[in-house]
Design an enzyme around this catalytic site. Structure first.
Site, PDB file in Angstrom:
ATOM      1  N   ASN A  96      -1.142  -0.914   6.900  1.00  0.00           N
ATOM      2  CA  ASN A  96      -1.801  -1.510   8.062  1.00  0.00           C
ATOM      3  C   ASN A  96      -0.752  -2.167   8.942  1.00  0.00           C
ATOM      4  OD1 ASN A  96      -3.523  -2.640   9.882  1.00  0.00           O
ATOM      5  ND2 ASN A  96      -4.463  -4.093   8.472  1.00  0.00           N
ATOM      6  N   GLY A 114      -8.960  -7.350  -0.502  1.00  0.00           N
ATOM      7  CA  GLY A 114      -9.700  -6.506  -1.431  1.00  0.00           C
ATOM      8  C   GLY A 114      -8.855  -6.201  -2.657  1.00  0.00           C
ATOM      9  N   SER A 123      -6.344  -3.394   2.782  1.00  0.00           N
ATOM     10  CA  SER A 123      -5.654  -3.684   4.029  1.00  0.00           C
ATOM     11  C   SER A 123      -5.859  -2.532   4.999  1.00  0.00           C
ATOM     12  CB  SER A 123      -4.161  -3.885   3.754  1.00  0.00           C
ATOM     13  OG  SER A 123      -3.467  -4.101   4.949  1.00  0.00           O
ATOM     14  N   GLY A 124      -6.312  -2.861   6.213  1.00  0.00           N
ATOM     15  CA  GLY A 124      -6.568  -1.834   7.217  1.00  0.00           C
ATOM     16  C   GLY A 124      -7.979  -1.312   7.225  1.00  0.00           C
ATOM     17  N   SER A 173      -1.728  -6.335   9.085  1.00  0.00           N
ATOM     18  CA  SER A 173      -2.340  -6.736   7.818  1.00  0.00           C
ATOM     19  C   SER A 173      -2.318  -8.251   7.666  1.00  0.00           C
ATOM     20  CB  SER A 173      -1.584  -6.088   6.658  1.00  0.00           C
ATOM     21  OG  SER A 173      -2.094  -6.526   5.416  1.00  0.00           O
ATOM     22  N   SER A 174      -3.474  -8.821   7.304  1.00  0.00           N
ATOM     23  CA  SER A 174      -3.534 -10.263   7.031  1.00  0.00           C
ATOM     24  C   SER A 174      -2.889 -10.512   5.674  1.00  0.00           C
ATOM     25  CB  SER A 174      -4.993 -10.739   6.998  1.00  0.00           C
ATOM     26  OG  SER A 174      -5.602 -10.552   8.244  1.00  0.00           O
ATOM     27  N   THR A 217     -10.878  -8.125   9.251  1.00  0.00           N
ATOM     28  CA  THR A 217     -10.725  -9.087  10.354  1.00  0.00           C
ATOM     29  C   THR A 217     -11.641  -8.719  11.516  1.00  0.00           C
ATOM     30  OG1 THR A 217      -8.430  -9.481   9.710  1.00  0.00           O
ATOM     31  CG2 THR A 217      -9.084 -10.152  11.930  1.00  0.00           C
ATOM     32  N   GLU A 272      -6.337  -4.622  -4.953  1.00  0.00           N
ATOM     33  CA  GLU A 272      -5.114  -3.915  -4.576  1.00  0.00           C
ATOM     34  C   GLU A 272      -4.495  -3.235  -5.790  1.00  0.00           C
ATOM     35  OE1 GLU A 272      -3.345  -6.107  -0.605  1.00  0.00           O
ATOM     36  OE2 GLU A 272      -2.150  -6.041  -2.439  1.00  0.00           O
TER      37      GLU A 272
END
Length: 1047
Positions: free
Chosen positions: A180, A412, A130-131, A183-184, A135, A414
């Site tokens: 993030n 990704g 994340s981050g 974050s998605s 995206t 985690e």
């Protein structure tokens, strides 16, 4: 073909100071400073430290992209880099993948060209923490296709809708996390469909595993989904009043648990405007937008719904206001909703039973409803966007006419401090993607070796199928055990699930629990945790909440209430068939596994490329490279494994033509050009360079170099050779340029001379033809000049008219007094007179417009004088050139008593006169004063006689040069003294003004002989006029007044 990209950036690649030269190998000589552009060229490719050091060097130079063979690695710069312009896109468009510096555009273009040339669907897999910039990477890819692909009629609208779908999906599916700010919290797979021309014509989105638990709970420092804060901060007052919401997020239970209502990097008000602007563009009606906002508001009200416990243990709702709001916003029956939140419906042996919920169960039911409403609404939102992006043209909607490029923006690997059910699913997804990647990478390598006729050597690698089977195997895998425990009768709990895994999977080499671990591991593991040894490392998962999150169940009576909703979105999310169907729905983990299997089928059916995103630091600071954090991501992304597989064969490979074109200056036999077979040229070149047989292999169309050192030695030799090559090229070029310049100038001179001579000759011939024709027509016209207008004389007559008009234009009279006018030809006599009249009228109008008011008055008086005296009185010609004065007497010459006697009647004109008495004609000096309505004769201080203009019968004068004039007055009354005989030196001026002011211009009589005038009591007098040498007035014979006039 297959590509794997490791990406770690949000918006950038190379900075302005660190731009790469386009040709990929050109940077090899700078490898000590900026590292190598392809990790395959690392000497110590098995060293993780060397891998990270190369990444760090390039990051410091703002070179964020690096290849691993066909894999691109990129590091998030956390700053804007000037490498995404349209010019950069054009540089990468249609260029071979290995012949240009690493870039996301290189991957995008290679994927697109593979789709066009091989007519096979492609996909790009983007993953990372994340981050890390997943995206942003997908946005850059879409932007590249939007700019470089052929234009289509629907492209503009489709691109706009595709672009506008991003803020909507981010508002409903993204949230602020510890790592993030945007974050998605869901996985996204997007298909972009291209027509037979290669133009994007449609798109479709699949979403995976939305983090619904975030709706009801957030960790400290995190937020709920963006849309809640956007609504409260950006919504209009009328909207919030209708939804019964307040702006303060702290007033809502679902928004306070993270204790982070505001984020400095997020402007919720602006984001709200962007979402509201995007929804109509995507295709949402105003009614759908209102219903969607009703649902968002209902989730907040649902979180504020509180329960109480009665004396008998029954649960009841204590916040009636929230129930009323939920009833209105969701369009459901209030009593039914109240009942469903405090009771559950059970079906046993075909009979329904209602069982009350305790306090804790009621709260869980409320949270389950909130998660279900939000999660299903998000799915409906994605489907609505898909309808807007769908390809509607049947001409292209077929496998023959269209191709697809898929974009997978997925979580990704985690590893958090506290890993739960969500991390378990995410890491399971990454295990499957890693399995797919290794399989396809090896298959691609093997196919290339076989195509080139080079023996394939078996590559040893870690096959993570054992981990995938551990998770997904039927009846024995973790997901199957989890489902069985959720379905088991009796009181199932998370600990019983852990115990069952210990019993079933106890001997598995990749599964450890506190009970199965050794003493050292037990000290760092909780009794509620189990450990999986993933391909990327060890991860401890806490089983707390696994069963509840896997169940993801909603009580039947709550579903029934939602099915009856008048909100169209809610009714589409909760189908009646779902309530009627007695079959138990699949568990969350099984649903995710099945959707993941379908995703794998999609990816296997396409040629995949890979994007892996890395972030250099947790503080989002540009230029900062956290080696520990990067090593952690390199490990969990499996980059070292990717590199090891890629380096198992040959480190460098290029097509014969590319290799020969670059390095041919190093061999005299191949420089400057090789005219034989390419394979022979490459063989001659490498023999000259001293390559050993074990260092390279020649395939059918490519050369394979095993060791990076061999390539670096060749590149250094080329760099040393470049000055001599440059000198030779410069010499040859300058000579060629000067020769070419001379030939161009000589040719240009010849062309210009030929063109000029030809043009002059053509002009001369043309003038001669025109002159001859003109003379012929003129002579013929002169012969027929007296005939009627006809073709034979039209030119001559037109010329005569034209000549006259030109002469007239130059000789027009300049003033109204100029009576000259050129003599016209016979055919223009009438037109000439008409033009003369028009010109005279025009001059008169111009003259009149230029006259000042005082001159206009002067002219008017002169015109009246002319009408009266012209050709009538001998003294008139001398008066024409003299101006009429406004008055002949100043105010100081008129006695003040006279002025006071006149009062408001102002003196308009005054002149000294001589009055002759009726008796004896004695001369007496007087002043004649004219006002606007009468005239008076003044003797010093006394008005002797008043003459009213209406009473004036006429004015008589002689035709000689004298100044005598007679004012004829009525003689009927007793008061009348008879006519007045006056003498004035300015008789023309005085009589003209007197006549104009009295309105008697038509009553002025010019006598040729004597003038008769009336005396008192009916008597009559006569004035006789004779010519003499000097002016004399005296009484003559017979009592007449004799006037002797000069001349």
């Amino acid at each position: 073909m297959q590509y794997t990209i490791t990406l770690s950036h949000n918006r950038g690649e190379m900075g302005v100071e660190g731009r790469l030269r386009l040709v990929m190998e050109s940077a090899l000589t700078a490898r000590d400073r900026v590292g190598v552009q392809d990790f395959v060229l690392l000497e110590n490719y098995t060293s993780e430290a060397a891998f990270i050091e190369n990444l760090r060097r390039r990051f410091k130079e703002s070179l964020i992209y690096t290849y691993i063979g066909s894999v691109l690695v990129s590091v998030n710069p956390y700053k804007e880099l000037e490498i995404y312009s349209k010019q950069h896109m054009e540089r990468y468009r249609g260029v071979s993948f290995y012949e240009i510096s690493p870039h996301i555009y290189a991957l995008s273009d290679n994927t697109y060209r593979s789709m066009r040339t091989e007519r096979k669907d492609q996909c790009i897999l983007i993953s990372g923490e994340s981050g890390a910039g997943k995206t942003e990477a997908s946005k850059k890819i879409l932007l590249y296709y939007a700019v470089t692909c052929p234009a289509h009629d629907r492209m503009a609208a489709l691109g706009d809708r595709l672009l506008q779908s991003n803020p909507v999906l981010e508002a409903f599916g993204n949230a602020k996390t510890l790592r993030n700010d945007n974050s998605s919290r869901f996985g996204k797979y997007m298909d972009v469909q291209f027509d037979f021309r290669g133009a994007p014509v449609g798109s479709h989105i699949l979403n995976y595993l939305l983090e619904k638990s975030r709706v009801v709970h957030q960790n400290h420092g995190e937020r709920n989904f963006h849309i809640f804060y956007q609504l409260l901060d950006g919504g209009e007052e009328d909207l919030l009043k209708r939804l019964d919401l307040e702006r303060n997020p702290q007033n809502y239970q679902y928004l306070v648990k993270g204790n982070c209502p505001r984020v400095s990097s997020i402007n919720d008000k602006n984001d709200w405007k962007a979402v509201m602007k995007a929804l109509p563009i995507i295709g949402f009606t105003e009614e759908e937008v209102q219903e969607l906002l009703n649902i968002i508001a209902s989730v907040l009200h649902l979180g504020n719904t509180q329960f109480g416990e009665g004396e008998d243990g029954e649960t009841h709702i204590t916040t009636e206001t929230q129930i009323r709001n939920l009833t209105r916003l969701l369009g459901v029956d209030g009593s039914a909703l109240r009942e469903a939140l405090t009771h559950k419906k059970l079906i046993a042996k075909g009979e329904e039973m209602i069982s009350p919920l305790n306090f804790e169960q009621a709260g869980s039911a409320r949270d389950a409803l909130a998660k279900a409403v939000y999660g299903r609404t998000f799915t409906w939102l994605v489907e609505k966007i898909n309808q807007s992006l769908a390809l509607k043209d049947e001409v292209y909607n077929s496998s023959k006419g269209s191709s697809v490029i898929g974009l997978l923006d997925i979580y990704g690997f985690e590893v958090l401090q506290h890993n739960s059910f969500e991390q378990f699913c995410i890491n399971y997804c990454n295990e499957k993607l890693q399995q797919l990647f290794i399989e396809l990478t090896l298959r691609s390598e093997q196919e290339e070796y076989e195509t080139e006729g080079i023996a394939w050597e078996t590559v040893q690698y870690f096959d993570n199928k054992i981990i995938c089977d551990l998770i997904e195997e039927k009846h024995k895998g973790i997901i199957s055990i989890l489902d069985e425990e959720c379905l088991r009768p009796g009181e199932a709990c998370d600990i019983s699930f852990l115990e069952k895994m210990e019993d079933t999977l106890g001997g598995h080499p990749h599964f450890i629990t506190h009970k199965l671990a050794n003493g050292k591991t037990r000290r760092i593991m909780s009794r509620e945790e189990f450990r999986l040894l993933h391909y990327a490392g060890e991860v401890n998962y806490n089983v707390s909440g696994f069963l509840d999150k896997n169940n993801d169940s909603l009580y039947r009576n709550l579903k029934e209430v939602m099915c009856q909703s008048s909100n169209q979105i809610v009714r589409q999310c909760f189908r009646k068939e779902e309530v009627i169907d007695q079959k138990r729905p699949e568990m969350a983990a099984t649903q995710f596994k099945n959707s993941l299997m379908k995703l794998m089928e999609i990816l296997i059916s396409k040629e995949p490329s890979y994007v892996r995103c890395i972030k250099p630091n947790d503080a989002k600071q540009p230029g900062r490279f956290d080696e520990v954090l990067v090593r952690h991501q390199v490990k969990y992304l499996g980059l070292m494994e990717n590199l090891r597989v890629r380096r198992a064969g040959f480190a460098y490979r290029r097509r014969f033509e590319a290799f020969l074109q670059r390095y041919k200056p190093l061999c005299p036999e191949t420089w400057p050009n090789w005219h034989g077979r390419l394979a022979d040229g490459v063989s001659t070149l490498v023999n000259h360079l001293g390559y050993k047989p074990e260092e390279y292999k020649l395939g059918r169309s490519k050369i394979f170099i095993r060791f990076p050192k061999t390539l670096f030695t060749t590149e250094d030799a080329l760099e040393a050779k470049k000055p001599a090559i440059a000198l030779t090229l410069q010499t040859s070029w300058r000579g060629y340029r000067e020769r070419a310049k001379y030939h161009r100038i000589r040719h240009a001179v010849i062309v210009i001379q030929s063109a000029w001579r030809g043009m002059k000759a053509r002009r001369r011939a043309k003038r001669r033809r025109q002159a001859a024709e003109l003379i012929r027509r003129f002579i013929k016209g002169f012969i027929y000049r007296h005939e009627e207008y006809c073709p034979e004389n039209e030119y001559f007559l037109d010329h005569v008219r034209y000549s006259f008009l030109k002469k007239l234009r130059k000789n027009l009279p300049k003033s109204v007094l100029d009576k000259s006018w050129p003599t016209p030809p016979p055919s223009l006599i009438e037109a000439s007179e008409h033009l003369r009249w028009l010109h005279m009228q025009n001059m008169m109008r111009k003259y009149c417009r230029r006259i000042q008011p005082e001159w206009r008055k002067q002219m008017e008086q002169k015109v009246v004088a002319s009408e009266i005296f012209k050709d009538q009185k001998d003294s008139y010609p001398q008066s024409v050139g003299k101006l009429f004065l406004g008055t002949r007497l100043e105010n100081e010459q008129i006695n003040l008593k006279v002025i006071q006697t006149l009062g408001n009647d102002k003196v308009q004109y005054g002149v000294p006169v001589t009055k002759y008495d009726r008796r004896g004609f004695k001369a007496r000096p007087r002043q004649l004063l004219l006002t606007s309505s009468f005239a008076v004769l003044v003797d010093r201080t006394k008005i002797k006689q008043r003459i009213d203009y209406p009473a004036l019968r006429g004015i008589s004068l002689s035709s000689l040069r004298d100044g005598i004039f007679v004012l004829h007055l009525p003689n009927e009354g007793q008061q009348q003294k008879g006519d007045v005989v006056l003498h004035c030196d300015h008789v023309i001026e005085a009589v003209t003004k007197f006549a104009m002011m009295s309105g008697r211009t038509n009553h002025v009589n010019i006598s040729l002989g004597s003038i008769r005038f009336a005396l008192a009591r009916g008597k009559e007098g006569i004035v006789d006029f004779i010519r003499g040498s000097e002016l004399k007035v005296a009484k003559g014979k017979r009592g007449h007044l004799l006037v002797v006039s000069q001349g």
